[in-house]
Design a protein around this motif. Structure first.
Motif, mmCIF file in Angstrom:
data_model
loop_
_atom_site.group_PDB
_atom_site.id
_atom_site.type_symbol
_atom_site.label_atom_id
_atom_site.label_comp_id
_atom_site.label_asym_id
_atom_site.label_seq_id
_atom_site.Cartn_x
_atom_site.Cartn_y
_atom_site.Cartn_z
ATOM 1 N N ILE A 1 63.260 41.398 26.105
ATOM 2 C CA ILE A 1 62.332 40.694 26.989
ATOM 3 C C ILE A 1 61.509 39.687 26.191
ATOM 4 N N LYS A 2 61.089 40.068 25.001
ATOM 5 C CA LYS A 2 60.355 39.129 24.129
ATOM 6 C C LYS A 2 61.225 37.920 23.785
ATOM 7 N N ILE A 3 62.472 38.188 23.431
ATOM 8 C CA ILE A 3 63.395 37.103 23.082
ATOM 9 C C ILE A 3 63.609 36.194 24.279
ATOM 10 N N LEU A 4 63.783 36.768 25.440
ATOM 11 C CA LEU A 4 64.002 35.994 26.650
ATOM 12 C C LEU A 4 62.810 35.093 26.958
ATOM 13 N N ARG A 5 61.623 35.620 26.790
ATOM 14 C CA ARG A 5 60.425 34.812 27.067
ATOM 15 C C ARG A 5 60.233 33.717 26.029
ATOM 16 N N ARG A 6 60.644 33.975 24.783
ATOM 17 C CA ARG A 6 60.583 32.908 23.766
ATOM 18 C C ARG A 6 61.616 31.832 24.067
ATOM 19 N N ALA A 7 62.793 32.255 24.529
ATOM 20 C CA ALA A 7 63.858 31.302 24.841
ATOM 21 C C ALA A 7 63.531 30.469 26.078
ATOM 22 N N GLU A 8 62.824 31.070 27.007
ATOM 23 C CA GLU A 8 62.449 30.402 28.267
ATOM 24 C C GLU A 8 60.948 30.565 28.481
ATOM 25 N N PRO A 9 60.140 29.739 27.841
ATOM 26 C CA PRO A 9 58.684 29.918 27.888
ATOM 27 C C PRO A 9 58.060 29.897 29.284
ATOM 28 N N GLY A 10 58.738 29.347 30.265
ATOM 29 C CA GLY A 10 58.189 29.296 31.617
ATOM 30 C C GLY A 10 58.281 30.604 32.380
ATOM 31 N N LEU A 11 59.013 31.577 31.851
ATOM 32 C CA LEU A 11 59.157 32.850 32.552
ATOM 33 C C LEU A 11 57.894 33.694 32.426
ATOM 34 N N THR A 12 57.484 34.276 33.520
ATOM 35 C CA THR A 12 56.386 35.238 33.459
ATOM 36 C C THR A 12 56.950 36.556 32.947
ATOM 37 N N LEU A 13 56.074 37.457 32.577
ATOM 38 C CA LEU A 13 56.519 38.762 32.117
ATOM 39 C C LEU A 13 57.291 39.478 33.228
ATOM 40 N N LEU A 14 56.785 39.418 34.450
ATOM 41 C CA LEU A 14 57.460 40.065 35.573
ATOM 42 C C LEU A 14 58.857 39.491 35.781
ATOM 43 N N GLN A 15 58.990 38.184 35.722
ATOM 44 C CA GLN A 15 60.298 37.563 35.889
ATOM 45 C C GLN A 15 61.251 37.998 34.782
ATOM 46 N N ALA A 16 60.785 37.971 33.540
ATOM 47 C CA ALA A 16 61.628 38.359 32.415
ATOM 48 C C ALA A 16 62.088 39.806 32.551
ATOM 49 N N VAL A 17 61.194 40.683 32.953
ATOM 50 C CA VAL A 17 61.553 42.098 33.131
ATOM 51 C C VAL A 17 62.574 42.239 34.263
ATOM 52 N N THR A 18 62.352 41.544 35.361
ATOM 53 C CA THR A 18 63.276 41.601 36.499
ATOM 54 C C THR A 18 64.660 41.132 36.086
ATOM 55 N N TYR A 19 64.740 40.002 35.404
ATOM 56 C CA TYR A 19 66.023 39.472 34.966
ATOM 57 C C TYR A 19 66.695 40.383 33.960
ATOM 58 N N ALA A 20 65.913 40.960 33.054
ATOM 59 C CA ALA A 20 66.471 41.867 32.047
ATOM 60 C C ALA A 20 67.066 43.097 32.728
ATOM 61 N N LYS A 21 66.386 43.608 33.741
ATOM 62 C CA LYS A 21 66.907 44.753 34.484
ATOM 63 C C LYS A 21 68.200 44.388 35.215
ATOM 64 N N GLU A 22 68.248 43.186 35.779
ATOM 65 C CA GLU A 22 69.471 42.733 36.437
ATOM 66 C C GLU A 22 70.622 42.633 35.439
ATOM 67 N N ALA A 23 70.330 42.146 34.242
ATOM 68 C CA ALA A 23 71.362 42.024 33.221
ATOM 69 C C ALA A 23 71.859 43.399 32.793
ATOM 70 N N ALA A 24 70.951 44.337 32.639
ATOM 71 C CA ALA A 24 71.346 45.699 32.244
ATOM 72 C C ALA A 24 72.184 46.352 33.340
ATOM 73 N N ALA A 25 71.831 46.109 34.588
ATOM 74 C CA ALA A 25 72.562 46.696 35.706
ATOM 75 C C ALA A 25 73.934 46.057 35.879
ATOM 76 N N ALA A 26 74.044 44.759 35.585
ATOM 77 C CA ALA A 26 75.318 44.047 35.752
ATOM 78 C C ALA A 26 76.351 44.489 34.734
ATOM 79 N N LYS A 27 75.921 44.826 33.536
ATOM 80 C CA LYS A 27 76.815 45.297 32.460
ATOM 81 C C LYS A 27 78.014 44.380 32.266
ATOM 82 N N VAL A 28 77.718 43.084 32.191
ATOM 83 C CA VAL A 28 78.786 42.106 31.917
ATOM 84 C C VAL A 28 78.640 41.517 30.546
#
Length: 109
Positions: A82-109
């Motif tokens: 989540i930290k890496i994601l927010r550094r890579a995309e500074p416009g993401l809020t913490l909630l957005q980054a967590v939501t997207y990270a959870k989606e990525a973990a659930a997708a398992k692609v």
């Protein structure tokens, strides 16, 4: 800062042109020669499969690409990810980054 803030909209929008590609391939099949048909039919099947993917899966893939580009190999929904994601995309809020990270973990692609 208020506890009753309005939720932030998702910052990553999934753009889909697969339905347009499916339509174009179907039109091409209508006038295809016998030699062209197998390739067009395979392309149509792939495009239809892509068009059916849910937005969450596509955002999950986006997150995985961002994490891979940053060299992260651990779980997509870890604190470090989540930290890496927010550094890579500074416009993401913490909630957005967590939501997207959870989606990525659930997708398992």
């Amino acid at each position: 800062m208020s506890l009753f803030r309005k939720p932030q909209p998702l910052a990553v929008h999934v753009l889909r042109d697969a339905p347009d590609v499916v339509t174009a391939l179907r039109r091409a099949l209508e006038t295809a020669t016998e030699a062209e048909r197998p390739g067009l039919e395979r392309a149509l099947a792939l495009a239809e499969d892509a068009a059916e993917r849910p937005d969450e899966e596509l955002r999950g893939r986006w997150v995985r690409r961002r994490l891979t580009e940053a060299g992260h190999e651990g779980p997509a929904d870890s604190v470090e990810a989540i930290k890496i994601l927010r550094r890579a995309e500074p416009g993401l809020t913490l909630l957005q980054a967590v939501t997207y990270a959870k989606e990525a973990a659930a997708a398992k692609v």
